[in-house]
Design a protein around this motif. Structure first.
Motif, mmCIF file in Angstrom:
data_model
loop_
_atom_site.group_PDB
_atom_site.id
_atom_site.type_symbol
_atom_site.label_atom_id
_atom_site.label_comp_id
_atom_site.label_asym_id
_atom_site.label_seq_id
_atom_site.Cartn_x
_atom_site.Cartn_y
_atom_site.Cartn_z
ATOM 1 N N GLU A 134 0.823 -1.206 0.000
ATOM 2 C CA GLU A 134 0.000 0.000 0.000
ATOM 3 C C GLU A 134 0.861 1.262 0.000
ATOM 4 O OE1 GLU A 134 -3.844 1.933 2.328
ATOM 5 O OE2 GLU A 134 -3.077 -0.043 2.881
ATOM 6 N N TYR A 138 0.992 1.054 -4.370
ATOM 7 C CA TYR A 138 -0.460 1.178 -4.186
ATOM 8 C C TYR A 138 -1.224 0.939 -5.489
ATOM 9 C CZ TYR A 138 -5.070 2.995 -3.167
ATOM 10 O OH TYR A 138 -6.436 3.127 -3.028
ATOM 11 N N ALA A 139 -2.252 0.113 -5.395
ATOM 12 C CA ALA A 139 -3.147 -0.189 -6.523
ATOM 13 C C ALA A 139 -2.386 -0.679 -7.745
ATOM 14 C CB ALA A 139 -4.004 1.027 -6.879
ATOM 15 N N ASP A 204 -12.252 0.060 -2.666
ATOM 16 C CA ASP A 204 -11.592 1.318 -3.048
ATOM 17 C C ASP A 204 -10.279 1.059 -3.783
ATOM 18 O OD1 ASP A 204 -13.628 2.767 -1.922
ATOM 19 O OD2 ASP A 204 -12.561 3.204 -0.052
ATOM 20 N N ILE A 205 -9.503 0.088 -3.307
ATOM 21 C CA ILE A 205 -8.232 -0.229 -3.969
ATOM 22 C C ILE A 205 -8.483 -0.823 -5.352
ATOM 23 C CG2 ILE A 205 -6.168 -1.689 -3.854
ATOM 24 C CD1 ILE A 205 -6.301 -1.376 -0.788
ATOM 25 N N ASP A 208 -9.338 2.008 -7.694
ATOM 26 C CA ASP A 208 -8.169 2.774 -8.125
ATOM 27 C C ASP A 208 -7.353 2.000 -9.150
ATOM 28 O OD1 ASP A 208 -8.818 4.938 -6.562
ATOM 29 O OD2 ASP A 208 -7.592 4.303 -4.858
ATOM 30 N N TRP A 209 -7.249 0.703 -8.991
ATOM 31 C CA TRP A 209 -6.555 -0.143 -9.974
ATOM 32 C C TRP A 209 -7.284 -0.117 -11.313
ATOM 33 C CZ3 TRP A 209 -2.904 -2.698 -12.342
ATOM 34 C CH2 TRP A 209 -3.187 -3.814 -13.144
ATOM 35 N N HIS A 211 -9.560 2.035 -12.517
ATOM 36 C CA HIS A 211 -9.732 3.338 -13.164
ATOM 37 C C HIS A 211 -8.435 4.086 -13.433
ATOM 38 C CE1 HIS A 211 -13.950 2.754 -12.731
ATOM 39 N NE2 HIS A 211 -13.989 2.940 -11.424
ATOM 40 N N GLU A 212 -7.383 3.766 -12.665
ATOM 41 C CA GLU A 212 -6.156 4.552 -12.791
ATOM 42 C C GLU A 212 -4.962 3.783 -13.367
ATOM 43 O OE1 GLU A 212 -6.264 7.706 -12.209
ATOM 44 O OE2 GLU A 212 -8.278 7.726 -11.307
ATOM 45 N N ARG A 213 -4.871 2.479 -13.097
ATOM 46 C CA ARG A 213 -3.634 1.783 -13.440
ATOM 47 C C ARG A 213 -3.829 0.548 -14.323
ATOM 48 N NH1 ARG A 213 0.671 1.675 -8.653
ATOM 49 N NH2 ARG A 213 1.929 1.479 -10.535
#
Length: 332
Positions: A134, A138-139, A204-205, A208-209, A211-213
């Motif tokens: 984390e 993170y993610a 939440d994690i 983020d994975w 949508h972001e990574r």
């Protein structure tokens, strides 16, 4: 009594594997195929070209040959002979060997915990690993893999099968689906299908994975896998290696006890203190039981029977089990 029909050993094995194809997971079917290759090889060496010739004595000779030739322990011999007995049962049904021959297959019995591996990640170590991930990754794909396996206690193949569309971030759950025709079967097939709830932190994690990574790549069937790489759905070998890397003591700044000099990514599986994804599953199940989650709930979430759960996954000591029962029996 039906007259026996001549059948070559390799043809008998082929028919058996085709017969079991609809009921066994692909990995299990491959395991049966590999075990029975030795039987076919032995028949060839012994000039047995018709399974009608098999007798209890000959099957015992095969057992001794397989044990010595493979340098097998009792557990491995039991596995090999259990598959051979299943083959004999099938051959009896198609009049290829005499009825009752399967009873002649000598399957060793195991004592106590013999054959049960107890390698598992304890909750404290899992939290150390997740905290490190984390903070520094993170993610990331690795963060999501370890988090998913620990929080859900699912199998490696199940994690690999999940699509982005299977994740409901708003309501906090994952739908697990058996889709062999699209390359992602579940071990227990339709019986393995279920919904897994996620707590808010996990959701939440994952959000983020996604949508972001997430690389947004598709697999060969046009699906977007949750555990996606630049090449599509993550392979089982890549997934295992990610877990080996995160669970090696060096990852959280500790020393290990192995003899491997170079702990680079490609050799991390050689470290004796790094563990496979199955150790996360076993540790997660044990942690749930120690947290007094009812056994039927754990059984359904992890998709494993209570009997198998006790025999292979429950790492609580006998004393711990007594103390857990005691909390429910105070007034009795």
């Amino acid at each position: 009594m039906s007259e026996l029909e001549p059948l070559k050993p390799e043809k008998g094995v082929e028919l058996y594997l085709r017969h079991r194809a609809d009921e066994l997971a692909e990995s299990s079917l491959n395991a049966h195929r590999l075990r029975l290759k030795h039987f076919v090889r032995w028949c060839d060496e012994e000039n047995i070209d018709n399974v009608n010739e098999l007798t209890g004595r000959r099957l015992h000779e095969y057992r001794l040959w397989r044990k010595d030739e493979g340098n097998l322990n009792r557990v491995s011999v039991r596995t090999q002979m259990s598959t051979l007995r299943a083959l004999m049962i099938f051959l009896e049904t198609i009049d290829a060997v005499r009825v009752g021959l399967n009873d002649s297959v000598d399957i060793p019995t195991l004592d106590g915990d013999e054959g049960v591996r107890s390698v598992h990640i304890v909750n404290e170590r899992a939290q150390q690993i997740l905290s490190k991930l984390e903070k520094y990754e993170y993610a990331s794909l690795r963060h999501v893999i370890v988090l998913l396996l620990w929080r859900t206690a699912i199998r490696t193949g199940t994690a690999q099968s999940i699509d982005v569309d299977d994740v409901d971030l708003e309501d906090g759950y994952i739908e697990l689906r058996h889709q062999p025709e699209r390359g992602t079967p579940l071990k227990n097939k339709r019986d393995g299908e279920r919904f897994l709830n996620l707590n808010q932190e996990t959701a939440d994690i994952l959000a983020d994975w996604i949508h972001e990574r997430h690389p947004e790549t598709e697999d060969d069937h046009g699906r977007v896998p949750l555990l996606g790489t630049n090449y599509g759905r993550i392979s089982k070998s890549n997934l295992r290696k990610q877990v080996y890397w995160a669970t090696a003591p060096q990852f959280v700044g500790d020393d290990c006890s192995c003899d491997v000099d170079d702990h680079d990514y490609n050799r991390i599986h050689e470290c004796d203190d790094a563990v496979s994804p199955h150790a996360l599953r076993r540790g997660s199940i044990t942690w749930l039981l120690r947290e007094e989650v009812p056994k039927p709930v754990v059984s359904e979430r992890a998709n494993v029977s209570s009997e198998i759960l006790d025999a292979h996954y429950n790492e609580t000591s006998l004393r711990e089990q007594m103390e857990l029962r005691e909390k429910h029996l105070d007034n009795i």
